[in-house]
Motif scaffolding. Sequence first.
Motif, mmCIF file in Angstrom:
data_model
loop_
_atom_site.group_PDB
_atom_site.id
_atom_site.type_symbol
_atom_site.label_atom_id
_atom_site.label_comp_id
_atom_site.label_asym_id
_atom_site.label_seq_id
_atom_site.Cartn_x
_atom_site.Cartn_y
_atom_site.Cartn_z
ATOM 1 N N THR A 36 9.281 22.538 99.940
ATOM 2 C CA THR A 36 9.178 23.572 100.965
ATOM 3 C C THR A 36 10.534 23.746 101.627
ATOM 4 O O THR A 36 11.116 22.789 102.132
ATOM 5 C CB THR A 36 8.131 23.195 102.021
ATOM 6 O OG1 THR A 36 6.869 23.028 101.369
ATOM 7 C CG2 THR A 36 8.018 24.285 103.078
ATOM 8 N N LEU A 37 11.043 24.981 101.620
ATOM 9 C CA LEU A 37 12.346 25.269 102.201
ATOM 10 C C LEU A 37 12.164 26.004 103.517
ATOM 11 O O LEU A 37 11.363 26.920 103.618
ATOM 12 C CB LEU A 37 13.179 26.120 101.247
ATOM 13 C CG LEU A 37 13.563 25.461 99.924
ATOM 14 C CD1 LEU A 37 14.178 26.481 98.990
ATOM 15 C CD2 LEU A 37 14.528 24.312 100.146
ATOM 16 N N GLU A 38 12.932 25.598 104.506
ATOM 17 C CA GLU A 38 12.904 26.262 105.800
ATOM 18 C C GLU A 38 14.335 26.535 106.247
ATOM 19 O O GLU A 38 15.212 25.682 106.100
ATOM 20 C CB GLU A 38 12.184 25.406 106.838
ATOM 21 C CG GLU A 38 10.677 25.305 106.625
ATOM 22 C CD GLU A 38 9.966 26.648 106.741
ATOM 23 O OE1 GLU A 38 10.494 27.544 107.429
ATOM 24 O OE2 GLU A 38 8.882 26.790 106.145
ATOM 25 N N ALA A 39 14.538 27.724 106.778
ATOM 26 C CA ALA A 39 15.862 28.062 107.310
ATOM 27 C C ALA A 39 16.055 27.330 108.637
ATOM 28 O O ALA A 39 15.136 27.256 109.450
ATOM 29 C CB ALA A 39 15.974 29.565 107.524
ATOM 30 N N PRO A 40 17.237 26.770 108.880
ATOM 31 C CA PRO A 40 17.479 26.074 110.149
ATOM 32 C C PRO A 40 17.539 27.049 111.310
ATOM 33 O O PRO A 40 17.881 28.227 111.140
ATOM 34 C CB PRO A 40 18.834 25.392 109.918
ATOM 35 C CG PRO A 40 19.513 26.250 108.892
ATOM 36 C CD PRO A 40 18.417 26.753 107.994
ATOM 37 N N ARG A 41 17.215 26.584 112.492
ATOM 38 C CA ARG A 41 17.279 27.435 113.673
ATOM 39 C C ARG A 41 18.726 27.785 114.004
ATOM 40 O O ARG A 41 19.031 28.909 114.411
ATOM 41 C CB ARG A 41 16.643 26.708 114.867
ATOM 42 C CG ARG A 41 15.142 26.555 114.772
ATOM 43 C CD ARG A 41 14.435 27.867 115.060
ATOM 44 N NE ARG A 41 14.732 28.366 116.388
ATOM 45 C CZ ARG A 41 14.084 27.985 117.490
ATOM 46 N NH1 ARG A 41 13.086 27.106 117.395
ATOM 47 N NH2 ARG A 41 14.397 28.487 118.660
ATOM 48 N N HIS A 42 19.623 26.809 113.850
ATOM 49 C CA HIS A 42 21.035 27.023 114.163
ATOM 50 C C HIS A 42 21.902 26.442 113.047
ATOM 51 O O HIS A 42 21.525 25.478 112.385
ATOM 52 C CB HIS A 42 21.410 26.357 115.496
ATOM 53 C CG HIS A 42 20.745 26.980 116.681
ATOM 54 N ND1 HIS A 42 19.508 26.587 117.114
ATOM 55 C CD2 HIS A 42 21.151 27.981 117.502
ATOM 56 C CE1 HIS A 42 19.162 27.318 118.166
ATOM 57 N NE2 HIS A 42 20.132 28.166 118.424
ATOM 58 N N ALA A 89 15.122 36.492 116.811
ATOM 59 C CA ALA A 89 16.103 35.477 116.413
ATOM 60 C C ALA A 89 15.462 34.134 116.109
ATOM 61 O O ALA A 89 15.987 33.359 115.330
ATOM 62 C CB ALA A 89 17.159 35.318 117.496
ATOM 63 N N THR A 90 14.311 33.838 116.706
ATOM 64 C CA THR A 90 13.672 32.542 116.485
ATOM 65 C C THR A 90 13.172 32.378 115.054
ATOM 66 O O THR A 90 12.884 31.287 114.619
ATOM 67 C CB THR A 90 12.490 32.366 117.449
ATOM 68 O OG1 THR A 90 11.619 33.498 117.314
ATOM 69 C CG2 THR A 90 12.965 32.248 118.886
ATOM 70 N N LEU A 91 13.075 33.487 114.297
ATOM 71 C CA LEU A 91 12.601 33.410 112.916
ATOM 72 C C LEU A 91 13.734 33.215 111.910
ATOM 73 O O LEU A 91 13.483 33.025 110.736
ATOM 74 C CB LEU A 91 11.825 34.682 112.561
ATOM 75 C CG LEU A 91 10.551 34.929 113.362
ATOM 76 C CD1 LEU A 91 9.877 36.205 112.891
ATOM 77 C CD2 LEU A 91 9.605 33.753 113.251
ATOM 78 N N GLY A 92 14.961 33.324 112.369
ATOM 79 C CA GLY A 92 16.086 33.200 111.450
ATOM 80 C C GLY A 92 17.069 32.143 111.922
ATOM 81 O O GLY A 92 16.793 31.359 112.821
ATOM 82 N N THR A 93 18.232 32.129 111.312
ATOM 83 C CA THR A 93 19.281 31.161 111.655
ATOM 84 C C THR A 93 20.319 31.830 112.520
ATOM 85 O O THR A 93 20.828 32.902 112.172
ATOM 86 C CB THR A 93 19.935 30.604 110.379
ATOM 87 O OG1 THR A 93 18.941 29.977 109.579
ATOM 88 C CG2 THR A 93 21.022 29.599 110.731
ATOM 89 N N THR A 94 20.660 31.212 113.620
ATOM 90 C CA THR A 94 21.681 31.720 114.526
ATOM 91 C C THR A 94 22.953 30.900 114.327
ATOM 92 O O THR A 94 22.912 29.664 114.380
ATOM 93 C CB THR A 94 21.230 31.635 115.992
ATOM 94 O OG1 THR A 94 20.067 32.465 116.160
ATOM 95 C CG2 THR A 94 22.320 32.123 116.929
ATOM 96 N N VAL A 95 24.044 31.582 114.082
ATOM 97 C CA VAL A 95 25.330 30.904 113.870
ATOM 98 C C VAL A 95 26.278 31.262 114.995
ATOM 99 O O VAL A 95 26.546 32.441 115.248
ATOM 100 C CB VAL A 95 25.947 31.324 112.503
ATOM 101 C CG1 VAL A 95 27.286 30.625 112.297
ATOM 102 C CG2 VAL A 95 24.990 31.008 111.372
#
Length: 261
Positions: free
Chosen positions: A77-83, A250-256
């Motif tokens: 199972t792959l999950e995108a990191p929050r940050h 933004a909570t559903l993706g990665t914030t850089v």
Amino acid sequence: MQSGILFSCQRELDERKVEDMKRTFFCGTLACALLLLNACTVGDIQIETWSEAQRDSAAVNSADSTDSGSDSGSAKTLEAPRHAALGERFYAKTLVEPPHGSGEIYVTIDRAEVFATLAEAGIALEDTFPDSVVDGIQYDQASGTFRGDRVIVTLHFTVENVNATSPEHAREPEFYEEYDFRADALGACTEGSKIYFSKHDACSGSYYAFHLEPGETTEFEVSYLVYWSEIASDKDTALKHVQFETAYPATLGTTVDLNLK
């Protein structure tokens, strides 16, 4: 007379004992022969079916079967990191959008730059996304500058496709191939709008589409038109904390954190 009768009876008994002994001996011999025959037969079958080499092969096959079963029973199972940090590789879930697309695809934002004009960014007006830069609205073509407090933020990406397939192809196979992805699926730079994609001529499906086969890596730039005032209210620290959001919300993706200076 009596002794003769006794002798005759005794002889009859002796003859019967001999017959019983013969019968017992014959049955015992037959039973042993059958046992020996069965033992040889079973032994032959065992030797033929479970030779040493075959036992080794069976053990290997059993181990392989166990391993493959455990793999199939526990999908990764792959999950995108929050940050993620600038320069950090992360799983770009929004590029595959399960269940439409699938597999692993990774993104790294290598660096970020800020420009005041299209000329400084090295972008020709005719190469921008249609209607994203309009003279008299966002842009003053006579001076070549942007109106208001807008600036260009250009992000440099590295994208690695491990084994991902395109959600665009699943939805619109007539326009997108199996390994066509869209850079605009990554999201937006704070509240900025996308105005430029360096590979905009790569695919016909979309201005932001790019083709990337499994096992391949590509690099490209995406530029955004960003309001300076929306980035930071303190002008001394403006553009130091621009965030790139790879999904909305933004909570559903990665914030850089781009750490722009």
